[in-house]
Design a protein around this motif. Structure first.
Motif, mmCIF file in Angstrom:
data_model
loop_
_atom_site.group_PDB
_atom_site.id
_atom_site.type_symbol
_atom_site.label_atom_id
_atom_site.label_comp_id
_atom_site.label_asym_id
_atom_site.label_seq_id
_atom_site.Cartn_x
_atom_site.Cartn_y
_atom_site.Cartn_z
ATOM 1 N N LEU A 140 0.787 -1.221 0.000
ATOM 2 C CA LEU A 140 0.000 0.000 0.000
ATOM 3 C C LEU A 140 0.827 1.282 0.000
ATOM 4 C CD1 LEU A 140 -2.843 -0.986 2.520
ATOM 5 C CD2 LEU A 140 -2.933 -0.971 0.018
ATOM 6 N N TRP A 141 1.775 1.428 0.955
ATOM 7 C CA TRP A 141 2.420 2.729 1.118
ATOM 8 C C TRP A 141 3.817 2.586 1.697
ATOM 9 C CZ3 TRP A 141 2.440 6.154 5.824
ATOM 10 C CH2 TRP A 141 2.954 7.424 5.513
ATOM 11 N N TYR A 142 4.781 3.216 1.052
ATOM 12 C CA TYR A 142 6.179 3.064 1.460
ATOM 13 C C TYR A 142 6.513 3.813 2.747
ATOM 14 C CZ TYR A 142 7.304 7.727 -0.446
ATOM 15 O OH TYR A 142 7.372 9.076 -0.689
ATOM 16 N N GLY A 143 5.640 4.704 3.217
ATOM 17 C CA GLY A 143 5.916 5.454 4.441
ATOM 18 C C GLY A 143 5.538 4.730 5.714
ATOM 19 N N ASP A 144 5.182 3.459 5.612
ATOM 20 C CA ASP A 144 4.782 2.660 6.779
ATOM 21 C C ASP A 144 5.803 2.732 7.909
ATOM 22 O OD1 ASP A 144 3.424 0.118 8.082
ATOM 23 O OD2 ASP A 144 5.558 -0.334 7.908
ATOM 24 N N ILE A 145 5.273 2.780 9.152
ATOM 25 C CA ILE A 145 6.157 2.768 10.317
ATOM 26 C C ILE A 145 5.956 1.514 11.160
ATOM 27 C CG2 ILE A 145 4.664 3.895 12.044
ATOM 28 C CD1 ILE A 145 7.122 5.669 12.728
ATOM 29 N N LEU A 146 4.959 0.692 10.821
ATOM 30 C CA LEU A 146 4.649 -0.478 11.638
ATOM 31 C C LEU A 146 5.803 -1.467 11.684
ATOM 32 C CD1 LEU A 146 0.976 -1.180 10.446
ATOM 33 C CD2 LEU A 146 1.728 0.191 12.402
ATOM 34 N N VAL A 147 6.440 -1.685 10.552
ATOM 35 C CA VAL A 147 7.557 -2.636 10.512
ATOM 36 C C VAL A 147 8.689 -2.164 11.407
ATOM 37 C CG1 VAL A 147 9.339 -3.656 9.043
ATOM 38 C CG2 VAL A 147 6.971 -3.540 8.242
ATOM 39 N N HIS A 231 8.577 1.626 -7.609
ATOM 40 C CA HIS A 231 9.164 2.596 -6.688
ATOM 41 C C HIS A 231 9.091 2.108 -5.256
ATOM 42 C CE1 HIS A 231 8.973 6.115 -3.932
ATOM 43 N NE2 HIS A 231 9.939 6.581 -4.702
ATOM 44 N N ARG A 232 7.946 1.562 -4.870
ATOM 45 C CA ARG A 232 7.698 1.247 -3.462
ATOM 46 C C ARG A 232 8.612 0.150 -2.939
ATOM 47 N NH1 ARG A 232 2.436 1.604 -3.484
ATOM 48 N NH2 ARG A 232 2.013 -0.539 -4.138
ATOM 49 N N VAL A 233 8.791 -0.915 -3.655
ATOM 50 C CA VAL A 233 9.544 -2.069 -3.142
ATOM 51 C C VAL A 233 10.999 -1.718 -2.813
ATOM 52 C CG1 VAL A 233 10.430 -4.359 -3.729
ATOM 53 C CG2 VAL A 233 8.029 -3.798 -4.155
ATOM 54 N N PRO A 234 11.776 -1.114 -3.735
ATOM 55 C CA PRO A 234 13.171 -0.801 -3.371
ATOM 56 C C PRO A 234 13.290 0.225 -2.257
ATOM 57 C CG PRO A 234 12.622 0.131 -5.523
ATOM 58 C CD PRO A 234 11.498 -0.774 -5.155
ATOM 59 N N VAL A 235 12.372 1.206 -2.225
ATOM 60 C CA VAL A 235 12.430 2.214 -1.173
ATOM 61 C C VAL A 235 12.146 1.587 0.185
ATOM 62 C CG1 VAL A 235 11.293 4.273 -0.244
ATOM 63 C CG2 VAL A 235 11.887 4.172 -2.665
ATOM 64 N N VAL A 236 11.113 0.751 0.252
ATOM 65 C CA VAL A 236 10.763 0.094 1.515
ATOM 66 C C VAL A 236 11.874 -0.830 1.974
ATOM 67 C CG1 VAL A 236 9.204 -1.597 2.571
ATOM 68 C CG2 VAL A 236 8.274 0.272 1.195
ATOM 69 N N PHE A 237 12.472 -1.561 1.048
ATOM 70 C CA PHE A 237 13.540 -2.489 1.418
ATOM 71 C C PHE A 237 14.717 -1.733 2.035
ATOM 72 C CE2 PHE A 237 17.389 -4.972 0.482
ATOM 73 C CZ PHE A 237 17.056 -6.167 1.114
ATOM 74 N N GLU A 238 15.041 -0.576 1.477
ATOM 75 C CA GLU A 238 16.144 0.214 2.044
ATOM 76 C C GLU A 238 15.781 0.744 3.428
ATOM 77 O OE1 GLU A 238 18.959 4.079 0.975
ATOM 78 O OE2 GLU A 238 17.729 3.150 -0.569
ATOM 79 N N PHE A 239 14.530 1.179 3.603
ATOM 80 C CA PHE A 239 14.082 1.627 4.920
ATOM 81 C C PHE A 239 14.247 0.534 5.962
ATOM 82 C CE2 PHE A 239 10.773 4.984 3.365
ATOM 83 C CZ PHE A 239 11.812 5.834 3.048
ATOM 84 N N HIS A 240 13.913 -0.704 5.581
ATOM 85 C CA HIS A 240 13.880 -1.811 6.537
ATOM 86 C C HIS A 240 15.247 -2.428 6.795
ATOM 87 C CE1 HIS A 240 9.341 -2.500 5.536
ATOM 88 N NE2 HIS A 240 9.569 -1.410 6.252
#
Length: 432
Positions: A140-147, A231-240
């Motif tokens: 849904l959204w790359y700005g998630d903070i739950l993880v 866009h979302r998948v690589p950005v989220v992976f780097e965040f995590h």
């Protein structure tokens, strides 16, 4: 998420049938046995977070990194940024993270009183928070903070029994680590030759956008759901991964541990004197506001150069937000004392009791408004107009939360989370 699933520190006792576990195993605390101030504070934080998240929902990532790099930045739009930055940015996620840390202690204390396996249940509920967060982030959204909350929650739980003074010192020390790293990076920037600075800035901005230009990001998010994954998948992976190791854990984990200390000191539960909260509101809130305003002046003095802004000028908001958030906390405690049964406190409490559901609902509503599978307004609204969207979403969430809790015990996602944690279907309707 931050629903502590525990009883009031002042009212829950082993002899209270409302807090006893069911005969066939552990169970959650009855929703009537709660601390109103905690719920109101959580609701206040959840609503305020949207004011900053709306930039990520509705504009390319670079607009949140340095607002002069995208969109109009004069007149009403500058004022929209200024109000959001000074009073909301970092302040409400700080409050929310305090609540998460306090919730861990409240949850485990509740399980101790009921002779339930608290740490095992905490790890189970954190695991399911991680699962839900991964779905939210990647789908849904790359700005998630739950993880990031879940990963931090697995680690900070091991200090929940510490004395609050030790927790507070550890929390501040952890919180200071990202600040120090950014400061060192900023000082290093000024040692580079002019062409080296430009190259480094270009690389940094590209990394924030996942390697995509703002124009390409707009094209992606105005397209269909499958296209958005690029866009979302690589950005989220780097965040995590790198983001969690070098920044998020130290900041969020530190704030969680500070929240534990604030809970044990009875600050976050409205257990201190009115005079105490008034002094905290004026002292911490005033000092924090002053620091943040100095930071705005420093950004202007640096002519909004991107790397100095995000490494040096950001320090004022980073530390000022910690102080101002504590000031906000004191203000909500005072509000709850003055109008405990008033409509504002009841509304905030309803949002707070359904915070997990409301957090995900914000994503559903915002992505429907901005992304291509909905209205496709991504990159089309000004900053002032985006604040109008925030008010619209609040106008949906607040009455919906009050209406829902007039009929049900928990928010829908809270119910799913509890059912998964306890591995037993929980009662949902108030008459169950």
């Amino acid at each position: 998420m931050t629903d502590e699933d525990g009883g009031s520190a002042s009212t829950a006792t082993p002899d209270d049938p409302g807090t006893m576990s069911a005969p066939d195993g552990p169970g959650p605390t009855a929703p009537t046995d709660r601390i109103v101030a905690l719920d109101a504070l959580r609701g206040f934080a959840l609503l305020g977070i949207l004011v900053i998240n709306i930039w990520l929902f509705g504009m390319p990532a670079v607009a949140s990194i340095n607002p002069v790099l995208y969109g109009n930045f004069t007149g009403a739009d500058y004022l929209a940024w200024l109000v959001s930055h000074v009073f909301f940015e970092q302040k409400f996620v700080t409050l929310f993270t305090f609540m998460f840390g306090a919730g861990i202690v409240l949850f485990l204390e509740s399980k101790d009183r009921k002779d339930q396996p608290g740490r095992r249940l905490h790890l189970a509920r954190t695991f399911w928070l991680l699962v839900i967060g991964l779905g939210h982030a990647y789908l849904l959204w790359y700005g998630d903070i739950l993880v990031l909350y879940a990963l931090s929650g697995f680690l900070v739980v091991w200090v929940w029994r510490w004395q609050p003074a030790r927790q507070f010192v550890l929390g501040i020390a952890m919180f200071a680590i990202p600040s120090l790293l950014y400061l060192l990076a900023g000082l290093g920037y000024f040692t580079l030759p002019e062409d080296g600075r430009a190259e480094l800035e270009a690389e940094l901005l590209a990394s924030f956008g996942g390697g995509f230009s703002p124009e390409r990001e707009i094209e992606i998010y105005r397209s269909g759901w499958v296209d958005q994954l690029a866009h979302r998948v690589p950005v989220v992976f780097e965040f995590h991964t790198l983001g969690f190791l070098f920044e998020a854990f130290w900041m969020l984990g530190g704030l969680m541990i500070i929240g534990m200390a604030l809970y044990k000191w009875d600050i976050i539960t409205n257990g201190r004197s009115t005079r105490f909260y008034r002094r905290v509101f004026a002292g911490f809130g005033g000092a924090g506001l002053a620091l943040v305003l100095v930071g705005v002046w420093v950004r202007e003095a640096l002519a909004w150069e991107t790397l100095p802004v995000i490494t040096l000028a950001f320090q004022f908001n980073y530390w000022g937000s910690l102080l101002l958030a504590i000031g906000y906390l004191a203000g909500i405690m005072l509000l709850c004392r003055r109008v405990r049964d008033g409509v504002v406190v009841r509304a905030l409490s309803a949002v707070g009791r359904t915070a997990f559901s409301n957090y995900l609902l914000q994503t559903v509503l915002a992505t429907t408004i901005f992304y291509g599978h909905g209205l496709g307004l991504f990159g089309q609204l000004s900053r002032a107009e985006l604040l109008g969207v925030v008010v619209l979403i609040w106008a949906i969430q607040i009455p919906l939360s009050v209406w829902w809790l007039g009929r049900f015990r928990f928010g829908p996602v809270e119910w799913v989370w509890r059912t998964l944690t306890y591995r037993r279907r929980q009662p949902m309707r108030l008459d169950d």
